[in-house]
Design an enzyme around this catalytic site. Structure first.
Site, short mmCIF file in Angstrom:
data_model
loop_
_atom_site.label_atom_id
_atom_site.label_comp_id
_atom_site.label_asym_id
_atom_site.label_seq_id
_atom_site.Cartn_x
_atom_site.Cartn_y
_atom_site.Cartn_z
N LYS A 142 8.29 -2.43 6.73
CA LYS A 142 9.03 -1.23 7.09
C LYS A 142 8.59 -0.69 8.43
CE LYS A 142 8.07 -0.32 3.09
NZ LYS A 142 7.52 0.29 1.88
N GLU A 173 10.39 -6.90 -8.00
CA GLU A 173 9.42 -5.82 -8.23
C GLU A 173 10.11 -4.58 -8.82
OE1 GLU A 173 8.36 -2.88 -5.54
OE2 GLU A 173 9.09 -3.92 -3.77
N1 PSU Z 1 9.87 -1.05 0.11
C1 PSU Z 1 10.83 -0.17 -0.26
N2 PSU Z 1 10.56 0.68 -1.27
C2 PSU Z 1 9.37 0.67 -1.93
C3 PSU Z 1 8.36 -0.27 -1.53
C4 PSU Z 1 8.66 -1.10 -0.51
O1 PSU Z 1 11.90 -0.14 0.31
O2 PSU Z 1 9.20 1.46 -2.84
C5 PSU Z 1 7.07 -0.32 -2.30
C6 PSU Z 1 6.71 -1.79 -2.61
O3 PSU Z 1 6.51 -1.88 -4.01
C7 PSU Z 1 5.43 -2.03 -1.88
C8 PSU Z 1 4.82 -0.65 -1.91
O4 PSU Z 1 4.63 -3.01 -2.48
O5 PSU Z 1 5.94 0.20 -1.62
C9 PSU Z 1 3.70 -0.47 -0.92
O6 PSU Z 1 3.01 0.68 -1.22
P1 PSU Z 1 1.59 0.97 -0.57
O7 PSU Z 1 1.87 1.14 0.89
O8 PSU Z 1 1.11 2.23 -1.21
O9 PSU Z 1 0.73 -0.22 -0.87
#
Ligand code: PSU
Ligand code: MN
Length: 305
Positions: A164, A30
């Site tokens: 996370k 990603e």
């Molecule tokens: N984990 C990380 N850094 C990130 C992300 C995840 O350590 O930047 C990103 C991933 O791309 C994940 C996104 O899909 O955060 C999720 O964002 P949201 O909670 O807005 O859907």
């Protein structure tokens, strides 16, 4: 794999196209982690390293992003470096992927958008750091990542270090179960928590070899079950920050987000940045180590498939 209508918007990097045509293992990566997850230049170094790790394991890396409206399946070194330095990159999930294409914008793809693009290109295995999930306080904010819905609908294996610990891991597991997504602790009966090897929750399923994960995926396909799977791979012992220690930093970051009125898609990048600051850069080191660890496992799963 690519529907004819989609292929005119997609550029497949030549080494990726060759590997796909020859049936050799490919691992998708990603790019929101590059554009919004880590500061420059660490993001650029991380993005280059994970590609090397995948190549060393005998698979072809395909970092996915949208560049000036083109869906890129695999980036050149120069394109990857430009993305790492881009100031105005969007954060693209299922809701805004087509907007970026139609308006010729540039953006990092989240887990959800990367799954969509990987599937369009015929890639089955994808490595990331952590997935988005149910945020703490979701009962009032309704903040639940589109990553969870995507896992339920798109047949891609996502290798992560769990959710996370800034998220509500228990509710995230509940939603994944409701939506029919297998969650597999890799060599662990406990659900990892990104920076930490352990959360208080059991991994719903456990497998200890890439071959077993490949077999489960193929069995699900054979049974006509839709959607992907989540592999939760604990961060290596040497790189982890124990959960008791992380809890304080996470609580402080959450307080700062509430005070600052941070909402919507800004929440995850804000919390990650704040935790980086509070841990004096240690969380970033752990983040990089776990992405590399996931890239290695993803390459082995792709090989087993
Ligand atoms: N984990 C990380 N850094 C990130 C992300 C995840 O350590 O930047 C990103 C991933 O791309 C994940 C996104 O899909 O955060 C999720 O964002 P949201 O909670 O807005 O859907
Ligand atoms: Mn969200």
């Amino acid at each position: 794999m690519t529907p004819e209508t989609a292929s005119s918007f997609i550029d497949i990097h030549p080494p990726v196209a060759e590997a796909l045509a020859a049936g050799r293992p490919v691992v998708a990566l990603e790019s929101t982690i590059i554009t919004h997850g880590m500061p420059y230049p660490d993001n650029a170094a991380m993005a280059a390293n994970v590609e090397t790790i995948i190549a060393d394991e005998g698979a072809v890396p395909a970092t996915i992003a949208v560049v000036a409206g083109r869906i890129k399946i695999g980036l050149s070194d120069a394109e990857r470096e430009d993305l790492a330095q881009a100031k105005d990159a969007m954060k693209l999930s299922r809701a805004d992927l087509a907007f970026a294409v139609a308006e010729e914008r540039t953006g990092g793809t989240t887990v959800a958008a990367t799954m969509i693009c990987a599937h369009l290109a015929g890639i089955t295995v994808f490595a990331t750091g952590g997935i988005g999930g149910v945020h703490k306080g979701a009962e009032t904010s309704f903040d639940i990542s589109a990553d969870l819905d995507e896992l339920a609908r798109t047949p891609v294996i996502v290798v992560s270090a769990g959710a996370k610990a800034i998220l509500d891991i228990e509710k995230t597991l509940e939603v994944l179960e409701t939506r029919g997504v297998p969650v597999i602790g890799y060599g662990s009966e406990t659900m990892p928590a990104f920076w930490s090897r352990q959360s208080p929750f059991r991994a719903p399923l456990t497998l200890a070899a890439p071959e077993g994960i490949a077999r489960l995926h193929m069995t699900r396909q054979a049974l006509g079950l839709q959607g992907g799977m989540l592999v939760a791979n604990p961060v290596p012992v040497a790189d982890e920050i124990p959960s008791a220690e992380m809890a304080g930093y996470i609580a402080d970051a959450q307080k700062a987000a509430a005070t600052g009125g941070v909402s919507g898609k800004a929440v995850t990048p804000f919390l990650l940045g704040k935790i980086l600051e509070l841990t004096g850069g240690r969380s970033l080191k752990t983040n990089i180590a776990l992405v590399e660890n996931n890239a290695r496992l993803a390459a082995r799963i792709a090989g087993a498939l």
